[in-house]
Write a protein that holds these residues in place. Structure first.
Motif, PDB file in Angstrom:
ATOM      1  N   UNK A 189       9.794   9.635   4.332  1.00 60.11           N
ATOM      2  CA  UNK A 189      11.116   9.348   4.906  1.00 60.11           C
ATOM      3  C   UNK A 189      11.661  10.647   5.477  1.00 60.11           C
ATOM      4  N   UNK A 190      11.919  10.639   6.768  1.00 63.58           N
ATOM      5  CA  UNK A 190      12.422  11.831   7.460  1.00 63.58           C
ATOM      6  C   UNK A 190      13.898  11.672   7.756  1.00 63.58           C
ATOM      7  N   UNK A 191      14.656  12.727   7.496  1.00 65.15           N
ATOM      8  CA  UNK A 191      16.098  12.734   7.711  1.00 65.15           C
ATOM      9  C   UNK A 191      16.496  13.940   8.549  1.00 65.15           C
ATOM     10  N   UNK A 192      17.411  13.726   9.467  1.00 68.77           N
ATOM     11  CA  UNK A 192      17.936  14.812  10.292  1.00 68.77           C
ATOM     12  C   UNK A 192      19.365  15.107   9.861  1.00 68.77           C
ATOM     13  N   UNK A 193      19.725  16.385   9.866  1.00 66.96           N
ATOM     14  CA  UNK A 193      21.079  16.777   9.493  1.00 66.96           C
ATOM     15  C   UNK A 193      21.892  17.063  10.742  1.00 66.96           C
ATOM     16  N   UNK A 194      22.970  16.308  10.914  1.00 70.42           N
ATOM     17  CA  UNK A 194      23.913  16.543  12.005  1.00 70.42           C
ATOM     18  C   UNK A 194      25.289  16.703  11.366  1.00 70.42           C
ATOM     19  N   UNK A 195      25.847  17.880  11.479  1.00 72.79           N
ATOM     20  CA  UNK A 195      27.091  18.154  10.767  1.00 72.79           C
ATOM     21  C   UNK A 195      26.828  18.099   9.275  1.00 72.79           C
ATOM     22  N   UNK A 196      27.586  17.247   8.572  1.00 68.40           N
ATOM     23  CA  UNK A 196      27.383  17.059   7.138  1.00 68.40           C
ATOM     24  C   UNK A 196      26.622  15.776   6.840  1.00 68.40           C
ATOM     25  N   UNK A 197      26.054  15.180   7.870  1.00 70.12           N
ATOM     26  CA  UNK A 197      25.391  13.883   7.718  1.00 70.12           C
ATOM     27  C   UNK A 197      23.872  14.022   7.663  1.00 70.12           C
ATOM     28  N   UNK A 198      23.242  13.271   6.761  1.00 70.02           N
ATOM     29  CA  UNK A 198      21.791  13.126   6.727  1.00 70.02           C
ATOM     30  C   UNK A 198      21.458  11.749   7.284  1.00 70.02           C
TER      31      UNK A 198
END
Length: 260
Positions: A189-198
């Motif tokens: 499972x891949x997650x990207x961080x944008x701001x404080x969001x995963x």
């Protein structure tokens, strides 16, 4: 289109995605934990030992498995061999070029390989023909057909699906063909961080906007089998814990839906 127009368009899109995230919704309408539509077609290449076509949103990868005999590694004489290769086909994205593997393709192949190897998905000890001399070698070939984000998960899903359908051609050695011995189902499972969001399963635009990404691969028992961080940004301990929890939960859902 002139570069200044591209930058303006990018800024507009960036602001739109960030404003939507404040509302708990992503640019394409998904929730932070939600994957795009997944379609897996196994035995897509009849002449391969095993194969799978995976469509993850608009990202498409084709995985083929080839199984041949060869010599084992000197340090593992009583185990078969598994090797993973990934090719970014030029037709898949404008910046992809023909030639030897680049840094991106090597990283993706290694992450996929590590998840399969460390989970002991394939029982390599059962692929020995003559200890120290002859074993079955598994070649996993991943071809990226269309790139719209999250190549790691698409490639991993394809490799797992192809291996589960693979048949060892033992008749070539005077025996009977048999299904590849599979013990577990690793899910990345891949997650990207944008701001404080995963954001799970980032699409191309989200990858371009993210500061960092993390991939966590787990198995049915909930154990972590592989972890990879990419890009220059940082993740604190709480974000890593959250990523592990998300990977375990989503991995369980994907396993139940696609790999019963």
């Amino acid at each position: 289109m002139p570069k200044d127009e591209l930058s303006v368009l990018s800024e507009i899109k960036r602001n739109y995605i960030l404003s939507r995230l404040k509302e708990g919704v992503r640019g394409d309408g998904r929730k932070p934990k939600e994957y795009r539509k997944i379609n897996i077609i196994t035995n897509y290449v009849p002449r391969a030992a095993g194969s799978a076509l995976v469509e993850l949103g608009n990202t498409k990868v084709l995985v083929g498995v080839k199984i041949e005999t060869g010599e084992p590694f000197p340090d593992t004489p009583n185990m078969g061999v598994l090797t993973t290769n990934l090719e970014l086909l030029p037709m898949a994205f404008p910046s992809f070029e023909a030639g030897p593997p680049n840094e991106q393709s090597i990283e993706i192949a290694r992450v996929v390989d590590r998840g399969i190897r460390e989970s002991r998905m394939v029982d390599l000890e059962k692929l020995v023909i003559e200890p120290g001399k002859k074993v079955w070698i598994i070649f996993i070939d991943i071809n990226v057909l269309d790139y719209d984000g999250n190549l790691i998960d698409a490639s991993s899903l394809g490799a797992v699906a192809a291996l589960r359908t693979a048949v060892v051609p033992a008749s070539k050695e005077g025996g009977e063909d048999f299904a590849l011995p599979v013990n577990s189902i690793p899910i990345s499972v891949t997650m990207a961080k944008i701001g404080d969001n995963l954001l799970c399963d980032p699409d191309l635009e989200e990858e371009q906007l993210s500061s960092t990404r993390i991939t966590v691969t787990t198995t049915e028992d909930g154990h972590i089998r592989a972890m990879q961080k990419g890009d220059a940004g940082t993740l604190d301990l709480e974000e890593i814990r959250k990523a592990i929890k998300l990977s375990s939960d989503i991995g369980r859902q994907l396993r139940e839906k696609y790999f019963r």
